[in-house]
Write a protein that holds these residues in place. Sequence first.
Motif, PDB file in Angstrom:
ATOM      1  N   GLU A 137       6.532   4.121   2.314  1.00  0.00           N
ATOM      2  CA  GLU A 137       5.054   4.507   1.599  1.00  0.00           C
ATOM      3  C   GLU A 137       5.474   6.019   0.568  1.00  0.00           C
ATOM      4  N   TYR A 138       5.359   6.141  -0.388  1.00  0.00           N
ATOM      5  CA  TYR A 138       5.091   7.149  -1.449  1.00  0.00           C
ATOM      6  C   TYR A 138       4.409   7.636  -2.451  1.00  0.00           C
ATOM      7  N   VAL A 139       3.507   7.910  -1.958  1.00  0.00           N
ATOM      8  CA  VAL A 139       1.739   8.932  -1.634  1.00  0.00           C
ATOM      9  C   VAL A 139       2.306  10.091  -2.041  1.00  0.00           C
ATOM     10  N   ARG A 140       0.823   9.928  -3.259  1.00  0.00           N
ATOM     11  CA  ARG A 140       0.256  11.637  -3.764  1.00  0.00           C
ATOM     12  C   ARG A 140      -0.515  11.559  -2.858  1.00  0.00           C
ATOM     13  N   GLN A 141      -0.927  13.076  -2.070  1.00  0.00           N
ATOM     14  CA  GLN A 141      -1.963  13.256  -1.622  1.00  0.00           C
ATOM     15  C   GLN A 141      -1.700  15.212  -1.629  1.00  0.00           C
ATOM     16  N   LYS A 142      -2.387  15.838  -2.796  1.00  0.00           N
ATOM     17  CA  LYS A 142      -1.723  16.456  -3.059  1.00  0.00           C
ATOM     18  C   LYS A 142      -0.713  17.487  -3.638  1.00  0.00           C
ATOM     19  N   ASP A 143       0.218  16.990  -3.301  1.00  0.00           N
ATOM     20  CA  ASP A 143       1.925  16.774  -3.166  1.00  0.00           C
ATOM     21  C   ASP A 143       1.956  15.938  -2.716  1.00  0.00           C
ATOM     22  N   TRP A 144       3.122  14.959  -2.574  1.00  0.00           N
ATOM     23  CA  TRP A 144       3.990  13.905  -3.447  1.00  0.00           C
ATOM     24  C   TRP A 144       4.759  14.079  -1.784  1.00  0.00           C
ATOM     25  N   TYR A 145       3.960  12.265  -0.960  1.00  0.00           N
ATOM     26  CA  TYR A 145       5.244  12.676   0.183  1.00  0.00           C
ATOM     27  C   TYR A 145       6.182  11.033  -0.171  1.00  0.00           C
ATOM     28  N   LEU A 146       6.967  11.475   0.950  1.00  0.00           N
ATOM     29  CA  LEU A 146       8.324   9.616   1.202  1.00  0.00           C
ATOM     30  C   LEU A 146       8.024   9.927   1.913  1.00  0.00           C
ATOM     31  N   ARG A 147       7.373   8.668   2.768  1.00  0.00           N
ATOM     32  CA  ARG A 147       7.446   8.019   4.255  1.00  0.00           C
ATOM     33  C   ARG A 147       7.916   7.312   4.414  1.00  0.00           C
ATOM     34  N   VAL A 148       8.661   7.112   5.891  1.00  0.00           N
ATOM     35  CA  VAL A 148       9.910   6.350   5.857  1.00  0.00           C
ATOM     36  C   VAL A 148       9.466   5.994   7.653  1.00  0.00           C
ATOM     37  N   TYR A 149       9.050   4.937   8.092  1.00  0.00           N
ATOM     38  CA  TYR A 149       8.476   4.367   8.935  1.00  0.00           C
ATOM     39  C   TYR A 149       9.783   3.283   9.520  1.00  0.00           C
ATOM     40  N   ILE A 150      10.295   3.830  11.025  1.00  0.00           N
ATOM     41  CA  ILE A 150      11.441   3.390  11.521  1.00  0.00           C
ATOM     42  C   ILE A 150      11.057   3.041  13.132  1.00  0.00           C
ATOM     43  N   ASP A 151      11.539   2.039  13.758  1.00  0.00           N
ATOM     44  CA  ASP A 151      11.698   1.202  14.498  1.00  0.00           C
ATOM     45  C   ASP A 151      12.423   0.602  15.534  1.00  0.00           C
ATOM     46  N   LYS A 152      12.700   0.513  16.975  1.00  0.00           N
ATOM     47  CA  LYS A 152      13.260   0.162  17.518  1.00  0.00           C
ATOM     48  C   LYS A 152      12.776  -0.660  19.038  1.00  0.00           C
ATOM     49  N   PRO A 153      13.357  -1.464  19.595  1.00  0.00           N
ATOM     50  CA  PRO A 153      13.027  -1.897  21.206  1.00  0.00           C
ATOM     51  C   PRO A 153      12.824  -0.666  22.046  1.00  0.00           C
ATOM     52  N   GLY A 154      11.717  -0.023  22.560  1.00  0.00           N
ATOM     53  CA  GLY A 154      11.569   0.557  23.147  1.00  0.00           C
ATOM     54  C   GLY A 154      10.353   1.916  22.861  1.00  0.00           C
ATOM     55  N   GLY A 155      11.240   1.613  21.504  1.00  0.00           N
ATOM     56  CA  GLY A 155      10.277   3.475  20.732  1.00  0.00           C
ATOM     57  C   GLY A 155      11.083   4.189  20.256  1.00  0.00           C
ATOM     58  N   SER A 183      12.329  12.058  -9.688  1.00  0.00           N
ATOM     59  CA  SER A 183      12.115  13.193 -10.245  1.00  0.00           C
ATOM     60  C   SER A 183      10.696  14.247 -10.328  1.00  0.00           C
ATOM     61  N   GLU A 184       9.932  13.517  -9.383  1.00  0.00           N
ATOM     62  CA  GLU A 184       8.710  14.701  -8.721  1.00  0.00           C
ATOM     63  C   GLU A 184       8.961  15.609  -7.323  1.00  0.00           C
ATOM     64  N   LYS A 185       8.605  16.794  -7.728  1.00  0.00           N
ATOM     65  CA  LYS A 185       9.378  17.269  -5.472  1.00  0.00           C
ATOM     66  C   LYS A 185       8.182  16.427  -4.591  1.00  0.00           C
ATOM     67  N   TYR A 186       8.706  16.480  -3.385  1.00  0.00           N
ATOM     68  CA  TYR A 186       8.306  15.413  -2.562  1.00  0.00           C
ATOM     69  C   TYR A 186       8.939  16.257  -1.270  1.00  0.00           C
ATOM     70  N   TYR A 187       7.822  15.513  -0.004  1.00  0.00           N
ATOM     71  CA  TYR A 187       8.336  16.171   1.303  1.00  0.00           C
ATOM     72  C   TYR A 187       8.506  14.476   1.189  1.00  0.00           C
ATOM     73  N   LEU A 188       9.749  14.497   2.382  1.00  0.00           N
ATOM     74  CA  LEU A 188      10.258  13.490   3.231  1.00  0.00           C
ATOM     75  C   LEU A 188       9.811  13.641   4.910  1.00  0.00           C
ATOM     76  N   GLU A 189       9.399  12.418   4.978  1.00  0.00           N
ATOM     77  CA  GLU A 189       8.963  12.235   6.321  1.00  0.00           C
ATOM     78  C   GLU A 189       9.440  10.851   6.674  1.00  0.00           C
ATOM     79  N   VAL A 190      10.345  11.368   8.011  1.00  0.00           N
ATOM     80  CA  VAL A 190      10.558   9.954   9.137  1.00  0.00           C
ATOM     81  C   VAL A 190      10.307  10.446  10.349  1.00  0.00           C
ATOM     82  N   SER A 191       9.567   8.885  10.526  1.00  0.00           N
ATOM     83  CA  SER A 191       8.581   8.554  11.593  1.00  0.00           C
ATOM     84  C   SER A 191       8.103   7.451  11.954  1.00  0.00           C
ATOM     85  N   SER A 192       8.424   7.463  13.722  1.00  0.00           N
ATOM     86  CA  SER A 192       7.471   6.192  14.188  1.00  0.00           C
ATOM     87  C   SER A 192       6.555   5.503  13.590  1.00  0.00           C
TER      88      SER A 192
END
Length: 158
Positions: free
Chosen positions: A29-47, A71-80
């Motif tokens: 997801e690349y979304v704007r919520q006041k600032d830009w956030y680049l969210r990457v969701y990953i998973d694996k068996p067992g969590g 080009s925009e300033k953004y925050y990268l988040e990698v999570s479950s």
Amino acid sequence: MKREEVEQYIASVTEKILEGTDLTLVDVEYVRQKDWYLRVYIDKPGGIEIDDCQKVSEQLTEILDKEDPISEKYYLEVSSPGIDRPLKKDRDYVANYGKKVDLTFFEPWQGMKNVTGILDAHDADTLTIRKIAKGKTDAETSVIERKQIAAVKPHIDF
């Protein structure tokens, strides 16, 4: 790059990072919520563990710093993705066949904005669910057009 292009690019880069591991890409997801956030969701068996997120984040940061495609300033988040993440990909739907799911509609469907049912099947245009009415033991099968559905999530009993 447009939002969709950023998401596609990041998905492609992340898939390459995950090759040869037991990790899978769930969503970007690349979304704007006041600032830009680049969210990457990953998973694996067992969590997912925090170390998994950290490793993917570090590798992705290295590539993004080198290529600088956004080009925009953004925050990268990698999570479950979390246990209540929406079903989006075919494999998400298939993994939930025979399980309860919660559907939220854009407009009321048969007078209801939300429905819980057992997911039986899906295709590009429809979902097939079984609804069990309160006080009844038999299920009513319904085929619902996906364009009517805002979100499908695994049902969580508390």
